[in-house]
Design an enzyme around this catalytic site. Structure first.
Site, mmCIF file in Angstrom:
data_model
loop_
_atom_site.group_PDB
_atom_site.id
_atom_site.type_symbol
_atom_site.label_atom_id
_atom_site.label_comp_id
_atom_site.label_asym_id
_atom_site.label_seq_id
_atom_site.Cartn_x
_atom_site.Cartn_y
_atom_site.Cartn_z
ATOM 1 N N ARG A 60 -1.702 1.196 -8.826
ATOM 2 C CA ARG A 60 -1.863 0.911 -7.393
ATOM 3 C C ARG A 60 -0.848 -0.145 -6.924
ATOM 4 O O ARG A 60 -0.721 -1.192 -7.534
ATOM 5 C CB ARG A 60 -3.275 0.388 -7.173
ATOM 6 C CG ARG A 60 -3.562 -0.140 -5.795
ATOM 7 C CD ARG A 60 -4.957 -0.711 -5.755
ATOM 8 N NE ARG A 60 -5.206 -1.432 -4.522
ATOM 9 C CZ ARG A 60 -6.238 -2.245 -4.345
ATOM 10 N NH1 ARG A 60 -7.112 -2.430 -5.311
ATOM 11 N NH2 ARG A 60 -6.394 -2.860 -3.204
ATOM 12 N N ILE A 61 -0.142 0.153 -5.864
ATOM 13 C CA ILE A 61 0.771 -0.847 -5.301
ATOM 14 C C ILE A 61 0.480 -1.121 -3.830
ATOM 15 O O ILE A 61 1.210 -1.848 -3.174
ATOM 16 C CB ILE A 61 2.259 -0.464 -5.463
ATOM 17 C CG1 ILE A 61 2.555 0.889 -4.828
ATOM 18 C CG2 ILE A 61 2.668 -0.491 -6.916
ATOM 19 C CD1 ILE A 61 4.027 1.187 -4.724
ATOM 20 N N GLY B 223 -4.101 -10.637 1.773
ATOM 21 C CA GLY B 223 -5.343 -9.931 2.105
ATOM 22 C C GLY B 223 -5.383 -8.544 1.496
ATOM 23 O O GLY B 223 -4.668 -8.254 0.529
ATOM 24 N N ASP C 163 -1.654 -2.941 -2.613
ATOM 25 C CA ASP C 163 -1.996 -4.338 -2.358
ATOM 26 C C ASP C 163 -0.797 -5.265 -2.558
ATOM 27 O O ASP C 163 -0.948 -6.471 -2.563
ATOM 28 C CB ASP C 163 -3.162 -4.772 -3.256
ATOM 29 C CG ASP C 163 -2.864 -4.519 -4.726
ATOM 30 O OD1 ASP C 163 -1.875 -3.818 -5.025
ATOM 31 O OD2 ASP C 163 -3.617 -5.016 -5.579
ATOM 32 N N THR D 207 -2.482 -14.367 -3.846
ATOM 33 C CA THR D 207 -1.188 -14.203 -3.187
ATOM 34 C C THR D 207 -0.688 -15.547 -2.658
ATOM 35 O O THR D 207 -1.490 -16.366 -2.216
ATOM 36 C CB THR D 207 -1.326 -13.222 -2.003
ATOM 37 O OG1 THR D 207 -1.888 -12.010 -2.490
ATOM 38 C CG2 THR D 207 0.020 -12.935 -1.366
#
Lengths: 176, 134
Positions: B29-30, B53, B32, B1
């Site tokens: 999956r979103i 994170g 994160d 990130t």
């Protein structure tokens, strides 16, 4: 008080000094300094905060050292799933996109969504269609994928076959 | 990130975050991703925040908006507010960090990992890059 200021990050994680060679540390330091300089230059010239954000993040998205844009980690299927978000503090307008695999600079899409104003958060194919309609650069998924990330995925998949590691991964991934 | 927060000469704030997520993620999956309010937030009355994170914990703790709210409503400074939310993330089992710029141009980093790739600069002459905790 400073007239302008900026802070940037390139991710946080299990970084150990032992695993960091002087050469690699120099690479990261130089990449971060270049991105910081790009943002600072915009602000020093009297530019807007949001343009400084774009200057920093587009640079980091193109740098395979970081987990964003080119050099992003890989999904279970071996592709990429990129996400970005953007917000301005004067109007509290915001934009975000998730599940991208063709938009070269996801941060530009997040900003475009914010500026379009109809929605805050778009995902997947619809988000990419929106990006194409707004003339944002599209690339093949392969452009994002680096050998380092392919190796990481192979190690991750192999670990799923190890009963002890699988157990630990399962415990580790209880986020909900 | 990766992420950035900035205050320009007109006093306007902005925040942005971009991520590739986590290795081997599945099922669309979103959690994160840097969802507005959790991973990214900007409010001229308080601060701008970008996080990195384990995203789901940042969602559950409402980290980015929470930092701004603590600064605006409780009068906390950027460092104290950021530290408090990162402690909350850690208590739930999450890890990561945030960068913050306040409405008056103060910058802060807070993270509970062994390091965070980071840097900051301002018009007074601050210019620093760091990786590890110290």
């Amino acid at each position: 008080q400073a007239d302008w200021s900026i802070a940037i990050h390139g991710g946080a994680g299990t970084l150990s000094r032992e695993a960091m060679t002087p050469e690699r540390e120099a690479e990261y330091t130089a990449a971060l300094q270049a991105a910081l300089d790009a943002g600072a230059e915009v602000l020093r010239a009297g530019g807007e905060a949001q343009d400084a954000i774009v200057a920093v993040i587009t640079k980091l998205e193109d740098d395979p050292l970081f987990n964003a844009g080119r050099g992003a980690v890989l999904t279970w299927e071996g592709g990429v799933s990129l996400d970005a978000s953007f917000m301005r503090g004067d109007t509290r307008e915001a934009g975000a996109a998730a599940g991208l695999s063709h938009v070269r600079h996801p941060i530009l899409l997040a900003r475009a969504i914010m500026e379009d104003g109809r929605h805050v958060f778009l995902s997947g194919e619809g988000a990419e269609e929106f990006a194409a309609d707004h003339g944002l650069e599209q690339v093949e998924t392969e452009w994002f994928i680096t050998p380092r990330r392919r190796d990481s995925l192979e190690q991750f998949r192999a670990a799923q076959d190890d009963p002890q590691v699988s157990f630990n991964e399962d415990e580790e991934h209880r986020y909900g | 990130t990766v992420g950035a927060v900035a205050r320009d000469v007109r006093g306007n704030l902005a925040a942005g975050t971009s991520t590739g997520g986590t290795t081997g993620k599945r099922w669309g999956r979103i959690g994160d991703s840097p969802v507005i309010g959790a991973g990214t937030y900007a409010d001229n009355r308080a601060c701008a925040v970008s996080a990195t994170g384990t995203g789901e914990y940042f969602l559950r703790a409402g980290v980015a908006q929470g930092i701004c709210a603590m600064m605006r409503l409780a009068g906390m400074d950027a460092q104290a507010a950021a530290d408090q939310l990162i402690v909350e993330v850690g208590e739930m089992g999450g890890d990561g960090g945030v960068i913050v710029v306040s409405a008056t141009g103060e910058t802060a980093f807070s993270f509970n990992t062994s390091g965070m790739y980071r840097g900051r600069a301002d018009s007074i002459g601050l210019n620093e890059i760091a990786i590890f905790t110290d």
